[in-house]
Design an enzyme around this catalytic site. Sequence first.
Site, PDB file in Angstrom:
ATOM      1  N   HIS A 147       7.275   3.622 -19.335  1.00  0.00           N
ATOM      2  CA  HIS A 147       6.038   4.354 -18.248  1.00  0.00           C
ATOM      3  C   HIS A 147       6.984   5.524 -17.853  1.00  0.00           C
ATOM      4  O   HIS A 147       7.750   5.684 -16.982  1.00  0.00           O
ATOM      5  CB  HIS A 147       5.809   3.579 -17.259  1.00  0.00           C
ATOM      6  CG  HIS A 147       4.931   2.514 -17.742  1.00  0.00           C
ATOM      7  ND1 HIS A 147       3.820   1.829 -16.914  1.00  0.00           N
ATOM      8  CD2 HIS A 147       4.876   1.789 -18.933  1.00  0.00           C
ATOM      9  CE1 HIS A 147       3.306   0.927 -17.642  1.00  0.00           C
ATOM     10  NE2 HIS A 147       4.024   0.739 -18.732  1.00  0.00           N
ATOM     11  N   TYR A 206      -1.906   1.999  -9.022  1.00  0.00           N
ATOM     12  CA  TYR A 206      -1.943   1.123  -7.314  1.00  0.00           C
ATOM     13  C   TYR A 206      -3.210   1.970  -6.670  1.00  0.00           C
ATOM     14  O   TYR A 206      -3.360   2.912  -6.600  1.00  0.00           O
ATOM     15  CB  TYR A 206      -0.703   2.072  -6.698  1.00  0.00           C
ATOM     16  CG  TYR A 206       0.713   1.372  -7.001  1.00  0.00           C
ATOM     17  CD1 TYR A 206       1.375   1.954  -8.031  1.00  0.00           C
ATOM     18  CD2 TYR A 206       1.208   0.318  -6.260  1.00  0.00           C
ATOM     19  CE1 TYR A 206       2.548   1.277  -8.433  1.00  0.00           C
ATOM     20  CE2 TYR A 206       2.563  -0.280  -6.488  1.00  0.00           C
ATOM     21  CZ  TYR A 206       2.821   0.214  -7.720  1.00  0.00           C
ATOM     22  OH  TYR A 206       4.331  -0.641  -8.001  1.00  0.00           O
ATOM     23  N   PRO A 265       6.628  -6.904  -2.779  1.00  0.00           N
ATOM     24  CA  PRO A 265       6.687  -6.182  -4.109  1.00  0.00           C
ATOM     25  C   PRO A 265       6.232  -4.961  -4.513  1.00  0.00           C
ATOM     26  O   PRO A 265       6.210  -4.365  -5.581  1.00  0.00           O
ATOM     27  CB  PRO A 265       6.047  -7.474  -5.020  1.00  0.00           C
ATOM     28  CG  PRO A 265       5.183  -8.028  -4.055  1.00  0.00           C
ATOM     29  CD  PRO A 265       5.664  -8.049  -2.768  1.00  0.00           C
ATOM     30  N   LYS A 305      10.946  -3.621  -6.235  1.00  0.00           N
ATOM     31  CA  LYS A 305      12.470  -3.442  -6.141  1.00  0.00           C
ATOM     32  C   LYS A 305      13.205  -4.786  -6.119  1.00  0.00           C
ATOM     33  O   LYS A 305      14.594  -4.814  -5.927  1.00  0.00           O
ATOM     34  CB  LYS A 305      12.628  -2.649  -4.640  1.00  0.00           C
ATOM     35  CG  LYS A 305      12.179  -1.202  -4.419  1.00  0.00           C
ATOM     36  CD  LYS A 305      13.087  -0.551  -5.228  1.00  0.00           C
ATOM     37  CE  LYS A 305      12.659   0.899  -5.637  1.00  0.00           C
ATOM     38  NZ  LYS A 305      12.378   1.432  -7.002  1.00  0.00           N
ATOM     39  N   TYR A 330      11.036   5.391  -6.803  1.00  0.00           N
ATOM     40  CA  TYR A 330      10.299   4.583  -7.598  1.00  0.00           C
ATOM     41  C   TYR A 330      11.283   4.236  -9.041  1.00  0.00           C
ATOM     42  O   TYR A 330      11.423   3.041  -9.468  1.00  0.00           O
ATOM     43  CB  TYR A 330       8.972   4.885  -8.053  1.00  0.00           C
ATOM     44  CG  TYR A 330       8.117   3.711  -8.527  1.00  0.00           C
ATOM     45  CD1 TYR A 330       7.353   2.871  -7.677  1.00  0.00           C
ATOM     46  CD2 TYR A 330       7.828   3.625  -9.909  1.00  0.00           C
ATOM     47  CE1 TYR A 330       6.818   1.645  -8.176  1.00  0.00           C
ATOM     48  CE2 TYR A 330       7.209   2.419 -10.235  1.00  0.00           C
ATOM     49  CZ  TYR A 330       6.700   1.736  -9.422  1.00  0.00           C
ATOM     50  OH  TYR A 330       5.937   0.625  -9.889  1.00  0.00           O
TER      51      TYR A 330
HETATM   52  C1  LIG Z   1       5.565 -14.846  -6.929  1.00  0.00           C
HETATM   53  C2  LIG Z   1       6.764 -13.598  -7.032  1.00  0.00           C
HETATM   54  C3  LIG Z   1       6.599 -12.433  -7.437  1.00  0.00           C
HETATM   55  C4  LIG Z   1       7.182 -11.234  -7.649  1.00  0.00           C
HETATM   56  N1  LIG Z   1       6.824 -10.053  -8.113  1.00  0.00           N
HETATM   57  C5  LIG Z   1       7.964  -9.123  -8.189  1.00  0.00           C
HETATM   58  C6  LIG Z   1       7.478  -7.571  -8.726  1.00  0.00           C
HETATM   59  O1  LIG Z   1       6.330  -7.670  -9.046  1.00  0.00           O
HETATM   60  N2  LIG Z   1       8.350  -6.627  -8.835  1.00  0.00           N
HETATM   61  C7  LIG Z   1       9.767  -7.152  -8.111  1.00  0.00           C
HETATM   62  O2  LIG Z   1      10.581  -6.198  -8.387  1.00  0.00           O
HETATM   63  N3  LIG Z   1       9.874  -8.380  -7.637  1.00  0.00           N
HETATM   64  C8  LIG Z   1       9.339  -9.025  -7.745  1.00  0.00           C
HETATM   65  N4  LIG Z   1       9.256 -10.387  -7.084  1.00  0.00           N
HETATM   66  C9  LIG Z   1      10.780 -10.528  -6.639  1.00  0.00           C
HETATM   67  C10 LIG Z   1      11.746 -10.938  -7.726  1.00  0.00           C
HETATM   68  O3  LIG Z   1      11.071 -11.742  -8.629  1.00  0.00           O
HETATM   69  C11 LIG Z   1      12.926 -11.219  -7.153  1.00  0.00           C
HETATM   70  O4  LIG Z   1      13.603 -10.191  -6.261  1.00  0.00           O
HETATM   71  C12 LIG Z   1      14.309 -11.658  -8.139  1.00  0.00           C
HETATM   72  O5  LIG Z   1      13.558 -12.751  -8.670  1.00  0.00           O
HETATM   73  C13 LIG Z   1      15.386 -11.719  -7.351  1.00  0.00           C
HETATM   74  O6  LIG Z   1      16.350 -12.553  -8.220  1.00  0.00           O
HETATM   75  P1  LIG Z   1      17.291 -13.494  -7.739  1.00  0.00           P
HETATM   76  O7  LIG Z   1      18.000 -14.028  -8.963  1.00  0.00           O
HETATM   77  O8  LIG Z   1      18.090 -12.955  -6.531  1.00  0.00           O
HETATM   78  O9  LIG Z   1      16.654 -14.919  -6.925  1.00  0.00           O
HETATM   79  P2  LIG Z   1      15.820 -15.943  -7.933  1.00  0.00           P
HETATM   80  O10 LIG Z   1      14.842 -15.067  -9.002  1.00  0.00           O
HETATM   81  O11 LIG Z   1      14.881 -16.490  -6.606  1.00  0.00           O
HETATM   82  O12 LIG Z   1      16.542 -16.642  -8.538  1.00  0.00           O
HETATM   83  C14 LIG Z   1      17.446 -17.788  -7.765  1.00  0.00           C
HETATM   84  C15 LIG Z   1      17.673 -19.003  -8.438  1.00  0.00           C
HETATM   85  O13 LIG Z   1      18.466 -19.804  -7.673  1.00  0.00           O
HETATM   86  C16 LIG Z   1      17.990 -21.173  -7.978  1.00  0.00           C
HETATM   87  N5  LIG Z   1      18.229 -21.834  -6.692  1.00  0.00           N
HETATM   88  C17 LIG Z   1      17.577 -22.010  -5.780  1.00  0.00           C
HETATM   89  N6  LIG Z   1      18.099 -23.073  -4.851  1.00  0.00           N
HETATM   90  C18 LIG Z   1      19.306 -23.575  -5.597  1.00  0.00           C
HETATM   91  C19 LIG Z   1      20.121 -24.491  -5.243  1.00  0.00           C
HETATM   92  N7  LIG Z   1      20.077 -25.153  -4.108  1.00  0.00           N
HETATM   93  N8  LIG Z   1      21.205 -24.740  -6.087  1.00  0.00           N
HETATM   94  C20 LIG Z   1      20.965 -24.030  -7.340  1.00  0.00           C
HETATM   95  N9  LIG Z   1      19.975 -23.125  -7.928  1.00  0.00           N
HETATM   96  C21 LIG Z   1      19.166 -22.893  -6.947  1.00  0.00           C
HETATM   97  C22 LIG Z   1      16.428 -20.869  -8.139  1.00  0.00           C
HETATM   98  O14 LIG Z   1      15.806 -22.140  -8.927  1.00  0.00           O
HETATM   99  C23 LIG Z   1      16.375 -19.633  -9.043  1.00  0.00           C
HETATM  100  O15 LIG Z   1      16.571 -19.744 -10.396  1.00  0.00           O
HETATM  101  C24 LIG Z   1       8.481 -11.461  -7.103  1.00  0.00           C
HETATM  102  C25 LIG Z   1       8.987 -12.783  -6.371  1.00  0.00           C
HETATM  103  C26 LIG Z   1       7.949 -13.751  -6.514  1.00  0.00           C
HETATM  104  C27 LIG Z   1       8.399 -15.000  -5.788  1.00  0.00           C
END
Ligand SMILES: Cc1cc2nc3c(=O)[nH]c(=O)nc-3n(C[C@H](O)[C@H](O)[C@H](O)COP(=O)(O)OP(=O)(O)OC[C@H]3O[C@@H](n4cnc5c(N)ncnc54)[C@H](O)[C@@H]3O)c2cc1C
Length: 445
Positions: free
Chosen positions: A75, A204, A296, A300, A388
């Site tokens: 985009h 938006y 969200p 970011k 952005y």
């Molecule tokens: C519903 C929702 C919508 C979102 N929409 C957006 C968006 O539109 N744009 C955007 O930029 N961000 C969005 N986000 C945020 C984005 O998805 C997260 O910032 C991103 O997933 C971060 O990645 P991560 O690997 O740090 O954490 P996570 O994706 O949360 O991954 C963490 C992993 O650790 C695992 N875990 C947890 N506890 C344990 C444990 N005790 N032992 C082993 N494994 C464990 C979990 O199962 C998971 O697989 C959204 C988040 C949510 C919840």
Amino acid sequence: MSIIRTQVGIVGAGPAGLLLGHLLHLNGIDSVIVENRSREYVIDRVRAGVLEQGTVDLLHAMGVGSGLQRAGLRHDGLYISFDGQRHRIDLAELTGGKAITVYGQNEVVRDLIEARVQTQRPLYFEAGRVSVTALESTTPTLRFEHNGDECEVRCDFIAGCDGFHGICRPAIPESVLTVYDRVYPFGWLGILAEATPSSDELVYTRHERGFALFSMRSPSLTRLYLQVPPDEPIANWSDEAIWREMMVRMSTRDGWRPNVGRIIQKSVTPMRSFVAAPMRHGHLFLAGDAAHIVPPTGAKGLNLAASDVLVLARALKAFYEDHTTAYLDSYSDVCLRRVWKAQRFSWWMTSTLHRFPDANPFDDQRQIADLDYLTSSRAAMASLAEQYVGLPAEVPLEDAGLPIGGSSEPLAGRRRDAVQAQVDDHLPVDVPGVANHVVHDPDLR
Ligand SMILES: Cc1cc2nc3c(=O)[nH]c(=O)nc-3n(C[C@H](O)[C@H](O)[C@H](O)COP(=O)(O)OP(=O)(O)OC[C@H]3O[C@@H](n4cnc5c(N)ncnc54)[C@H](O)[C@@H]3O)c2cc1C
């Protein structure tokens, strides 16, 4: 009990953990990834979709960009809509050619799991009772249960990539952690609908009934969000009610509106801003949502996770190759610099576009003036565009061992003698019963 020796134990197979594991692999550094959910659950979770230019460049440079290349939707701009009118902001023109790419987080995770499996390095799904100990020592330990076995992973470092509800951040003593927190008085009701996107770019919308966002996941899937109360039961919203509200908030005077289709997923997500600092305690390093959450609106969250692990990969590479801890020591400060800028941007996008329950007519007029200024001032549009598409990376890709311009070739053969020597220094060689890389996860076969 299975005892496993590795260099870096990674908790969590979300974007942060999987990206880190592959970055380490490309630098010849061993890791074990432990995830408490199933492979299907992790892939199917519908979350982020907007990748910054830097995240796209990172995925390509890591050699995991073929799906992104095939199905990602670039985009060059986005729309800000208020008072029934859409205003386009030309991201590419304002940033010297940078853009965002829409590619679902579940696709990113699927690609990274496939890449991990190909490396044959350990990745455990459905791990139970995951815990971390001895974080302040040079031999922190990661324990978990898997298929009825108890496993102990002896590590040099542990990366806490286990998201906001994980176990790593709570393992840090409260006395050393400062927590910054803001909970918003609203959430997002998100739907995925089988409908051709009616706009090529995100829209938006600020509306007096509340914020709405038009987005997409593919040429046949529309992703839409509505501002709702934070604890709104999803059962309160029939599909008809969702579409009715979408139309009221999003339709513009020129006749634009989202296409309607079958809703295949819907959920409500509360919104918060959260930072835990420092992002390091002893030999534990937090990355991604484990350390920080953004609302969200600024898209970011996933991008910050990618940025954190790039910084961490550089630090671990420097430790094993050059025997320096300087980058490990600066990890938290370097990450937090970017985190706070993303926090500020996400808060600003959120507070400019959402309707706060206690807003008065002054607040309404101020919001409209803010949006009017944003969409009529080149300086204001350039500022939004720069943030952005993503601020410049904290770490050049080549510092984390990646080729500039991308490559699909893993650099696995690059493990140098010096690295091996360092690894040998750390390995408790000949420990009875120590098995390196014990993999018995049926998901990996
Ligand atoms: C519903 C929702 C919508 C979102 N929409 C957006 C968006 O539109 N744009 C955007 O930029 N961000 C969005 N986000 C945020 C984005 O998805 C997260 O910032 C991103 O997933 C971060 O990645 P991560 O690997 O740090 O954490 P996570 O994706 O949360 O991954 C963490 C992993 O650790 C695992 N875990 C947890 N506890 C344990 C444990 N005790 N032992 C082993 N494994 C464990 C979990 O199962 C998971 O697989 C959204 C988040 C949510 C919840």
